[in-house]
Design a protein around this motif. Structure first.
Motif, PDB file in Angstrom:
ATOM      1  N   GLY A 163       0.806  -1.210   0.000  1.00 51.56           N
ATOM      2  CA  GLY A 163       0.000   0.000   0.000  1.00 51.56           C
ATOM      3  C   GLY A 163       0.839   1.259   0.000  1.00 51.56           C
ATOM      4  O   GLY A 163       0.495   2.244  -0.643  1.00 51.56           O
ATOM      5  N   LEU A 164       1.977   1.206   0.701  1.00 47.97           N
ATOM      6  CA  LEU A 164       2.840   2.383   0.781  1.00 47.97           C
ATOM      7  C   LEU A 164       3.502   2.695  -0.553  1.00 47.97           C
ATOM      8  O   LEU A 164       3.833   3.847  -0.822  1.00 47.97           O
ATOM      9  CB  LEU A 164       3.901   2.168   1.863  1.00 47.97           C
ATOM     10  CG  LEU A 164       3.386   2.283   3.304  1.00 47.97           C
ATOM     11  CD1 LEU A 164       4.402   1.733   4.300  1.00 47.97           C
ATOM     12  CD2 LEU A 164       3.045   3.727   3.638  1.00 47.97           C
ATOM     13  N   MET A 165       3.694   1.691  -1.390  1.00 46.57           N
ATOM     14  CA  MET A 165       4.274   1.945  -2.706  1.00 46.57           C
ATOM     15  C   MET A 165       3.191   2.127  -3.773  1.00 46.57           C
ATOM     16  O   MET A 165       3.494   2.258  -4.950  1.00 46.57           O
ATOM     17  CB  MET A 165       5.233   0.826  -3.110  1.00 46.57           C
ATOM     18  CG  MET A 165       4.590  -0.528  -3.327  1.00 46.57           C
ATOM     19  SD  MET A 165       5.811  -1.835  -3.619  1.00 46.57           S
ATOM     20  CE  MET A 165       6.466  -1.352  -5.213  1.00 46.57           C
ATOM     21  N   SER A 166       1.927   2.177  -3.325  1.00 42.53           N
ATOM     22  CA  SER A 166       0.799   2.380  -4.239  1.00 42.53           C
ATOM     23  C   SER A 166      -0.074   3.527  -3.741  1.00 42.53           C
ATOM     24  O   SER A 166      -1.289   3.365  -3.579  1.00 42.53           O
ATOM     25  CB  SER A 166      -0.032   1.093  -4.346  1.00 42.53           C
ATOM     26  OG  SER A 166       0.758  -0.018  -4.698  1.00 42.53           O
ATOM     27  N   ALA A 173      -2.233  -1.548  -5.529  1.00 47.35           N
ATOM     28  CA  ALA A 173      -1.996  -2.207  -4.239  1.00 47.35           C
ATOM     29  C   ALA A 173      -2.528  -3.630  -4.255  1.00 47.35           C
ATOM     30  O   ALA A 173      -1.897  -4.562  -3.732  1.00 47.35           O
ATOM     31  CB  ALA A 173      -2.651  -1.400  -3.121  1.00 47.35           C
ATOM     32  N   THR A 174      -3.698  -3.814  -4.863  1.00 40.89           N
ATOM     33  CA  THR A 174      -4.297  -5.141  -4.961  1.00 40.89           C
ATOM     34  C   THR A 174      -3.454  -6.063  -5.848  1.00 40.89           C
ATOM     35  O   THR A 174      -3.241  -7.235  -5.526  1.00 40.89           O
ATOM     36  CB  THR A 174      -5.728  -5.047  -5.519  1.00 40.89           C
ATOM     37  OG1 THR A 174      -6.519  -4.279  -4.607  1.00 40.89           O
ATOM     38  CG2 THR A 174      -6.347  -6.419  -5.697  1.00 40.89           C
ATOM     39  N   ALA A 361       8.129   5.165  -8.763  1.00 42.34           N
ATOM     40  CA  ALA A 361       8.249   4.225  -9.882  1.00 42.34           C
ATOM     41  C   ALA A 361       6.921   3.555 -10.173  1.00 42.34           C
ATOM     42  O   ALA A 361       6.540   3.360 -11.342  1.00 42.34           O
ATOM     43  CB  ALA A 361       9.319   3.183  -9.568  1.00 42.34           C
ATOM     44  N   ASN A 362       6.188   3.195  -9.121  1.00 45.31           N
ATOM     45  CA  ASN A 362       4.896   2.534  -9.307  1.00 45.31           C
ATOM     46  C   ASN A 362       3.868   3.496  -9.893  1.00 45.31           C
ATOM     47  O   ASN A 362       3.035   3.112 -10.726  1.00 45.31           O
ATOM     48  CB  ASN A 362       4.405   1.978  -7.968  1.00 45.31           C
ATOM     49  CG  ASN A 362       3.401   0.856  -8.134  1.00 45.31           C
ATOM     50  OD1 ASN A 362       3.307   0.229  -9.194  1.00 45.31           O
ATOM     51  ND2 ASN A 362       2.651   0.578  -7.084  1.00 45.31           N
TER      52      ASN A 362
END
Length: 509
Positions: A163-166, A173-174, A361-362
């Motif tokens: 979640g933190l990278m999304s 995140a999913t 990046a995401n």
């Protein structure tokens, strides 16, 4: 025809698609502040819950009991009990792979990294790591037929990174959590991780806790027990917005029965993802955006009382940002931010930097843009993961006590549709070198499995053997050690038996 025309048209359509895309804008500094808040909150929460982890099983911590905290508590915990931070260092295993191989790293790379780590693991994590070490495909390591702990909390406490990278991207995140969570969980256990990842993703978008816990449910199949459990908590909160203890009782009455975990069935310990997610949600809702109150309630609700405040405080840390965490909590953390977590060279200071880089990046991978100091995050609709149910039609009926040590073979009879034999392998003495025993399982005279039993606890099998989906009736079960060794033996502790019908409730004559 002009050869450049197709290229020109492609560029036009690409630009049109970009400009038609809806974005939410956030400043780079604000994004970093929120990512730091998430990692900081998680670390504070797990530290705060350290002394009470699984001490309060089937009860809650009373108001008059003070929960310890002081201005160097994080350093103390990292020194005295490094294994406390499995909430963090397992996350960092996946963060390391993203850093090394990029946002679209293959699942097998995460599996190899996870299988090779030498940290202590328990329950679904340990069962999944064993499966990977024994060569089971990554996508099957957490499936309930291969992992009796598939509904346990493990990936739920490790999905923060996804979640933190999304940030603001629930669909992304999913995608991450639905893939990586299968290394150790399936069904409701997997949904716990997907839900937590979505909590974090939505926390970047909203400052209202009720909105965040409700929106995150869109990723979870409505017919699942996990969805129904969390939905119940939200409804009970609305009915009793000033009484978290009443909601605790409602959770206990309806959702405290464990079906899968061999350590939790017929026992007050409950490491099931659903009930612990219920405590996370209750802590967030009744905490009402107050960091201290959220930590207190999510810890006092009991059971996995270090992991639950870690998740709740991590989500709230994103909403408030690092700068919004009260100094009372932040001061001890700051003293430990340069210190590496166990089994990694990553400190919180480094994690803040990596987390920010991976989020950017995401975002670009998902079609977002970085325009100077402004980050444009693509608006995403949630994606509901497919429905799957662990232990469907299996009802715990009894536990047979065994308490038998054997060096060659062992037999018992069970009546039902499934069983789990708990036990372990041991050495003659601590000086005996680590080795591997090999044993086979026979059901009704037919060999159904052969497995390795390493004496090294970091490579151990969580249970001796298990089998589900048997024909209803009486079955003869036998374990044969296929390579007996005089200095090594197996211990059978007990046998959990499943029926195809639930046990009758209290009879009223």
């Amino acid at each position: 025809m002009n050869k450049k025309l197709p290229i020109l048209l492609a560029l036009i359509f690409s630009c049109a698609e970009i400009f038609s895309q809806n974005f939410r804008s956030i400043g780079r500094d604000e994004l970093l502040n929120k990512i730091k808040g998430g990692w900081a909150g998680q670390t504070i929460g797990v530290t705060f819950g350290w002394p009470s982890e699984f001490v309060y099983q089937g009860t809650y911590i009373q108001d008059y009991e003070r929960i310890r905290w002081h201005d160097d508590y994080v350093n103390e915990a990292m020194t005295v009990f490094p294994g406390l931070y499995d909430d963090v260092y397992v996350d960092l295993t996946f963060v390391e792979v993203f850093e090394r191989l990029g946002i679209n790293a293959p699942l097998d790379s995460f599996a190899v990294a996870f299988a090779g780590k030498q940290y202590e693991l328990w329950h679904a994590n340990q069962a999944g790591r064993y499966n990977l070490q024994q060569g089971l495909p990554a996508e099957k390591a957490g499936h309930w037929l291969n992992n009796p702990h598939a509904d346990d909390i493990d990936f739920q406490i490790e999905a923060d990174f996804a979640g933190l990278m999304s940030p603001g991207m629930p669909r992304a995140a999913t995608k991450i959590s639905d893939r990586l969570g299968r290394l150790m969980n399936s069904g409701d256990g997997l949904y716990g991780g997907v839900y937590v990842a979505n909590l974090y993703a939505h926390a970047f978008l909203h400052d209202d806790v009720l909105t965040v816990v409700t929106e995150a449910l869109a990723a979870i199949p409505p017919q699942s027990k996990f969805h129904r459990c969390v939905s119940d908590v939200i409804a009970w909160y609305k009915a009793n917005p000033n009484d978290w203890k009443q909601t605790w009782f409602e959770i206990q009455k309806k959702w405290s029965e464990d079906t899968g975990c061999p350590n939790g069935v017929f026992h007050p310990l409950n490491i099931d993802a659903k009930i612990n997610a219920a405590y996370v949600v209750a802590g967030l809702l009744y905490g009402r955006g107050d960091f201290t109150r959220t930590l207190e309630i999510s810890t006092r609700l009991g059971q996995d009382s270090d992991c639950n405040p870690a998740t709740a405080a991590g989500v709230l840390g994103v909403m408030k940002g690092y700068s919004g965490i009260p100094e009372y909590w932040l001061t001890p953390l700051k003293k430990a931010e340069k210190r590496s977590f166990s089994f990694t060279d990553l400190s919180l200071e480094k994690v803040y930097e990596l987390g920010f880089r991976h989020a950017l990046a995401n975002i670009t991978d998902q079609g977002g843009r970085i325009d100077g100091n402004t980050v444009r995050i693509p608006v995403q609709k949630a994606k509901t993961v497919p429905f799957e149910e662990n232990f469907g039609g299996h009802y715990p009926s009894e536990i047979k006590k065994i308490g038998q040590t054997f060096g060659e073979n062992f037999q018992l009879e069970v009546e039902g549709i499934g069983f789990v034999i708990r036990g372990y392998v041991s050495r003659k003495s601590p000086d005996t070198p680590h080795d591997v025993l090999r044993a086979a399982l026979f059901v009704d005279g037919k060999k159904v499995e052969e497995a390795n039993f390493p004496t090294d606890p970091k490579k151990s099998r969580t249970e001796l053997f298990w089998r589900y989906r048997l024909e209803s009736g009486r079955h003869r079960v036998e374990i044969k050690i296929t390579d007996p060794k005089k200095d090594y033996q197996l211990h059978a502790v007990d046998c959990l038996i499943y029926s195809n019908k639930p046990r009758e409730g209290i009879r009223h004559d």
